[in-house]
Enzyme design. Structure first.
Site, short mmCIF file in Angstrom:
data_model
loop_
_atom_site.label_atom_id
_atom_site.label_comp_id
_atom_site.label_asym_id
_atom_site.label_seq_id
_atom_site.Cartn_x
_atom_site.Cartn_y
_atom_site.Cartn_z
N ALA A 190 0.84 -1.10 -0.19
CA ALA A 190 -0.10 0.18 0.12
C ALA A 190 0.93 1.45 0.10
O ALA A 190 0.60 2.51 -0.65
CB ALA A 190 -0.76 0.00 1.05
N THR A 191 2.07 1.15 0.63
CA THR A 191 3.10 2.26 0.74
C THR A 191 3.23 2.85 -0.99
O THR A 191 2.92 3.87 -1.20
CB THR A 191 4.29 2.11 1.47
OG1 THR A 191 3.75 1.98 2.77
CG2 THR A 191 5.33 3.27 1.34
N ASN B 83 -5.78 3.91 10.52
CA ASN B 83 -4.83 2.83 11.21
C ASN B 83 -4.58 2.86 12.61
O ASN B 83 -4.38 1.96 13.28
CB ASN B 83 -3.59 2.73 10.42
CG ASN B 83 -2.88 3.97 10.40
OD1 ASN B 83 -3.25 4.86 9.71
ND2 ASN B 83 -1.77 3.74 10.72
N GLN C 62 -6.42 -0.47 5.70
CA GLN C 62 -7.27 -1.18 7.03
C GLN C 62 -8.82 -1.51 6.75
O GLN C 62 -9.25 -2.08 7.58
CB GLN C 62 -7.07 -0.15 7.99
CG GLN C 62 -5.94 0.26 8.52
CD GLN C 62 -5.23 -1.02 9.27
OE1 GLN C 62 -5.89 -1.82 9.78
NE2 GLN C 62 -3.90 -0.70 9.52
N SER D 114 -3.52 -3.67 0.48
CA SER D 114 -2.41 -4.16 1.04
C SER D 114 -2.61 -5.53 1.34
O SER D 114 -3.79 -5.87 1.79
CB SER D 114 -1.78 -3.48 2.18
OG SER D 114 -0.61 -4.37 2.77
N ALA D 115 -1.78 -6.73 1.02
CA ALA D 115 -2.02 -8.05 1.22
C ALA D 115 -1.94 -8.26 2.80
O ALA D 115 -2.85 -9.04 3.50
CB ALA D 115 -1.35 -9.00 0.50
N HIS D 116 -0.74 -7.91 3.15
CA HIS D 116 -0.55 -8.29 4.71
C HIS D 116 -1.56 -7.81 5.70
O HIS D 116 -1.27 -8.09 7.02
CB HIS D 116 0.96 -7.96 5.00
CG HIS D 116 1.26 -6.50 5.42
ND1 HIS D 116 1.40 -6.15 6.94
CD2 HIS D 116 1.41 -5.39 4.81
CE1 HIS D 116 1.64 -4.69 6.82
NE2 HIS D 116 1.63 -4.47 5.49
N THR E 155 9.37 -7.57 -12.90
CA THR E 155 9.07 -8.88 -12.82
C THR E 155 8.04 -8.97 -11.62
O THR E 155 8.39 -8.66 -10.57
CB THR E 155 10.19 -9.87 -12.78
OG1 THR E 155 11.12 -9.58 -13.65
CG2 THR E 155 9.60 -11.40 -12.76
N CYS F 97 4.47 2.23 11.46
CA CYS F 97 5.32 3.16 10.79
C CYS F 97 5.76 4.40 11.49
O CYS F 97 6.56 5.03 10.86
CB CYS F 97 4.71 3.68 9.40
SG CYS F 97 4.27 2.21 8.27
#
Length: 391
Positions: free
Chosen positions: A75-76, A155, A183, A203-205, A243, A328
């Site tokens: 996301a960043t 967040n 979020q 974001s995946a995490h 890639t 962060c």
């Protein structure tokens, strides 16, 4: 030593085992490991097929066209691409960007960097509950405003913005609208068409997927142009070269598919956990919830504790994995800029801790956390009284 009880899901979530298994199949020789851009042989076709399948899974979560999903490293990067890529590509139309003072650092720092390039940024001040009012945004709109960026869910506070209303005001002023929904994904129903969003960072995490992979939704609109930040091959509709990490993309796709299927179940689970947590602490004095329950998502609870220091309380709660704010911004000894931004007094902001729950948090863990907090508060406050009496 036993691992601390994990209550920092807003910082990151553990990958769901159902996500890890398909990821492993896209790493080794006996799986689908080829470069998805290698279209001259079957291994490459299979890898591309896996990437495009995951692209559809991510798109399905937000009701988008798969062609509108641009892979990023998280996301960043998505935030950086949305803001910097858009402002640079549209500087001839206008140089005015609107955001808020409590956005994620990926937005705040990017907007500050844009100011050094000659762009003009208006920093909106949120309401006390951490939301941006439509009236506040409307008053800030100008003839040269080209982009508005406001997060869906904060967040640190868990506060939820009315994105549809904010996007409507933005479009009335002739600008495009971006939201950081890291979020919100998997926790709120997201529909980019109904919300009127032009760009959305994901974001995946944060959704039980792997770290290092994210996406930017970019509406297919000829008037919506982005300048690439990473060059070298013209991948992802020319917006993001490099890639593609097939295994991470597959993991994000699977995580988002599970998030779509189980959003209501997860929501009910964390809602019950929050109520159990707050009820268990309700008999203790001097605890303040920064955001009303009705205006926040249930998995984030930010509390202030009277007569204690937040860092001291964290140390006393060494059996719990927690934070005083965004991961962060965790190196700072200053109070959270988000809490200060919503008007929390300095000392109260210093005595605040974010608790965040998730899919794998249990009721027993909540009960353990309550007992740990009771014990730590009692000890710290007793010590503070002793020190005060000695003087």
């Amino acid at each position: 030593m036993s691992a601390p009880l994990y209550l920092d899901y807003a910082a990151t979530t553990p990958a769901d085992p159902r996500v890890v298994e398909p990821m492993m199949r896209h790493l080794s020789m006996d799986g689908v490991y080829a470069n998805p851009a290698s279209r001259s042989h079957m291994p490459g076709w299979l890898a591309e097929q896996a990437v495009e399948g995951a692209r559809r899974q991510v798109a399905d979560l937000i009701n988008a066209d798969p062609r509108e999903i641009v892979w990023t490293s998280g996301a960043t990067e998505a935030d950086n691409l949305a803001l910097t890529g858009y402002m640079r590509a549209n500087r001839s139309r206008g140089r005015h960007l609107i955001t808020s003072i409590i956005e994620h650092k990926a937005i705040v720092d990017t907007a500050r960097a844009l100011e050094t390039e000659g762009f003009d940024v208006t920093w909106l001040t949120p309401e006390r509950d951490g939301t941006i009012s439509p009236a506040c945004l409307s008053a800030a709109m100008r003839n040269d405003t080209v982009l508005v960026s406001l997060m869906a869910v904060n967040n640190e506070l868990g506060s939820v913005n009315d994105i549809a209303a904010l996007a409507a005001i933005t479009h009335e002023g002739g600008a495009h609208f971006h939201t950081d929904a890291a979020q919100a994904a998997g926790r709120l129903a997201l529909d980019v068409e109904a919300m009127g969003v032009d760009m959305m960072s994901l974001s995946a995490h944060k959704v039980y997927g792997p770290k290092g992979i994210g996406a930017l939704y970019v509406k297919r609109d000829p008037a919506l142009r982005l300048e690439a930040l990473i060059h070298g091959g013209g991948h992802e509709r020319g917006m993001r070269s490099g890639t593609l990490p097939t295994h991470q993309i597959v993991g994000m796709g699977e995580a988002f598919a599970i998030g779509l299927d189980e959003r209501e179940r997860d929501g009910a689970h964390v809602h019950a956990l929050r109520e159990r947590f707050l009820t268990g602490l309700s008999e203790l004095d001097g605890i303040h919830h920064h955001v009303p329950r009705e205006s926040s998502i249930p998995n984030i609870v930010n509390l202030a504790f009277d007569d204690v220091d937040g860092e001291s309380l964290l140390m006393a709660l060494r059996g719990l994995a927690l934070s005083t704010g965004s991961a962060c911004n965790s190196a700072s000894v200053e109070p959270s800029y988000v809490l200060k931004g919503v008007g929390v007094p300095h000392l109260q902001a210093l005595a605040s801790i974010r608790f965040s729950f998730g899919r794998f948090t249990t009721r027993e863990e909540i009960d353990t956390a309550i007992e740990e907090i009771r014990r730590a508060l009692s000890s710290l406050r007793a010590s503070a009284i002793q020190v005060s009496n000695s003087h």
